[in-house]
Enzyme design. Sequence first.
Site, PDB file in Angstrom:
ATOM      1  N   LYS A  40      50.962  29.139  41.875  1.00  0.00           N
ATOM      2  CA  LYS A  40      50.846  30.123  42.968  1.00  0.00           C
ATOM      3  C   LYS A  40      49.384  30.600  43.058  1.00  0.00           C
ATOM      4  CE  LYS A  40      52.078  33.991  39.998  1.00  0.00           C
ATOM      5  NZ  LYS A  40      53.219  34.630  39.336  1.00  0.00           N
ATOM      6  N   ARG A 139      62.491  44.252  40.255  1.00  0.00           N
ATOM      7  CA  ARG A 139      61.702  43.809  41.405  1.00  0.00           C
ATOM      8  C   ARG A 139      62.590  43.030  42.356  1.00  0.00           C
ATOM      9  NH1 ARG A 139      56.329  40.488  40.112  1.00  0.00           N
ATOM     10  NH2 ARG A 139      57.677  38.672  39.921  1.00  0.00           N
ATOM     11  N   TYR A 262      23.706  52.360  45.626  1.00  0.00           N
ATOM     12  CA  TYR A 262      24.320  53.302  46.569  1.00  0.00           C
ATOM     13  C   TYR A 262      24.726  54.589  45.859  1.00  0.00           C
ATOM     14  CZ  TYR A 262      24.740  49.585  50.043  1.00  0.00           C
ATOM     15  OH  TYR A 262      24.479  48.596  50.947  1.00  0.00           O
ATOM     16  N   MET A 310      28.652  44.980  48.930  1.00  0.00           N
ATOM     17  CA  MET A 310      29.476  43.946  49.544  1.00  0.00           C
ATOM     18  C   MET A 310      29.019  42.551  49.125  1.00  0.00           C
ATOM     19  SD  MET A 310      30.419  43.481  53.554  1.00  0.00           S
ATOM     20  CE  MET A 310      31.354  44.981  53.751  1.00  0.00           C
TER      21      MET A 310
HETATM   22  C1  LIG Z   1      53.496  34.178  38.000  1.00  0.00           C
HETATM   23  C2  LIG Z   1      54.830  33.946  37.494  1.00  0.00           C
HETATM   24  C3  LIG Z   1      55.041  33.186  36.341  1.00  0.00           C
HETATM   25  C4  LIG Z   1      53.909  32.693  35.458  1.00  0.00           C
HETATM   26  O1  LIG Z   1      53.492  33.758  34.633  1.00  0.00           O
HETATM   27  P1  LIG Z   1      52.297  33.600  33.582  1.00  0.00           P
HETATM   28  O2  LIG Z   1      52.315  34.875  32.828  1.00  0.00           O
HETATM   29  O3  LIG Z   1      51.042  33.441  34.368  1.00  0.00           O
HETATM   30  O4  LIG Z   1      52.598  32.430  32.749  1.00  0.00           O
HETATM   31  C5  LIG Z   1      56.334  32.928  35.974  1.00  0.00           C
HETATM   32  N1  LIG Z   1      57.384  33.390  36.696  1.00  0.00           N
HETATM   33  C6  LIG Z   1      57.209  34.149  37.796  1.00  0.00           C
HETATM   34  C7  LIG Z   1      58.412  34.645  38.530  1.00  0.00           C
HETATM   35  C8  LIG Z   1      55.940  34.454  38.232  1.00  0.00           C
HETATM   36  O5  LIG Z   1      55.769  35.214  39.316  1.00  0.00           O
END
Ligand SMILES: *Cc1c(COP(=O)(O)O)cnc(C)c1O
Length: 373
Positions: A40, A139, A262, A310
């Site tokens: 992902k 969740r 800044y 930025m």
């Molecule tokens: C991102 C994710 C993982 C992987 O987790 P890591 O800690 O990066 O290994 C596994 N399961 C779900 C549902 C996730 O969202």
Amino acid sequence: MKPPFPARGWVEIDSAALAHNVSTIRAELGDAVEFCAVVKADAYGHGVDIVVPVLQAAGVEVIGVASNAEADRVRRCGFRGRLIRVRPGAADEISDGVPLGIEEWIGGPAHADVVRSVARRRRRPIASHLSLNSTGLSRDGWDVGAAGEADAVRRVFADESFDIVGVCTHFPREDADDVRRGTARFLLECSSVAPAKSAVTRHCATTYAGLHVPESRLDMVRIGAGLYGDTSALDGALRPAMRVLSTVTAVNSYRRGSSVGYDGWHRLEHDATLALIPLGYADGFHRSLSGRGEVLVRGERARIIDRIAMNGFLVDVTRIPGVAPGDEVVLFGRSGAECITSDDIERSHGHIAADLYPSWGQLLPRFAVQPTG
Ligand SMILES: *Cc1c(COP(=O)(O)O)cnc(C)c1O
């Protein structure tokens, strides 16, 4: 290594480190546990196009994605194995995900209605993983302990709109006792809702759980961070695969008492030499790093002293001799004997490094490198 294109900043991905991490993790998990490689966020910023060929060469058979765009790129790499969406999808994503062969993550009773309506419209069952809230992440997923929910889950198993291929949960904490408790409860809940003799894949573990608590591995482990070397598990045997680099553009000396950045963010306590790095919050270098983060210039640590802008920030190079425009700067990863690690980023940013590095990989130009040894 210089990028094969002009750039203010760039990301190097060490494919050999990725391959090493995959084989090390596979050896640790053994043959009885399936390895779902999570790509992902464009492979946590490492690039689906760079990571997936490494996974294929290693024989990884399951890949976890979030978006359809990622799934499409995984398929274009030639991957024909199982693809699992590791979050509940929206109706249009689920529908468009059917031709890509994405197994969906059903995130509770209301979301089951969404998946069912897509299945009916498409006139075919949707291969799905049913999420349980066994770990208390709250969740997504069914709360099997609540009145009527276990029956509701059994009805989903019996519903012809679904082809339930897995049962899953996700841990809220990187804590071994919490993982053990959550795994035990998940197993109990799986056996109470899954039909006897069903061949569903039961999975809950991520990198932390899978590599620290073997009993959490069950049928499959979903590994993201470990793949990219962002973990201290296995006694540091895994190697970080990403480096982020830039070059110094300007170098100037300013007198003691000068205010810097800044809002007059910093006041020089000594005559100082400051190097300007041409990256900023537009490139994913969050303002949280202001005054705290460090980079490597000529292999030595230099602190970010101003409030990150930025497209630029300043580091104090007073004690590093000879710094000049054009010098290479390492913002993440190794340079000689020194290294800016995930732990360094976590300390200066105040949150896990994974909050930042996927953005660096997606915002800056990126290329795969041969290992420098
Ligand atoms: C991102 C994710 C993982 C992987 O987790 P890591 O800690 O990066 O290994 C596994 N399961 C779900 C549902 C996730 O969202």
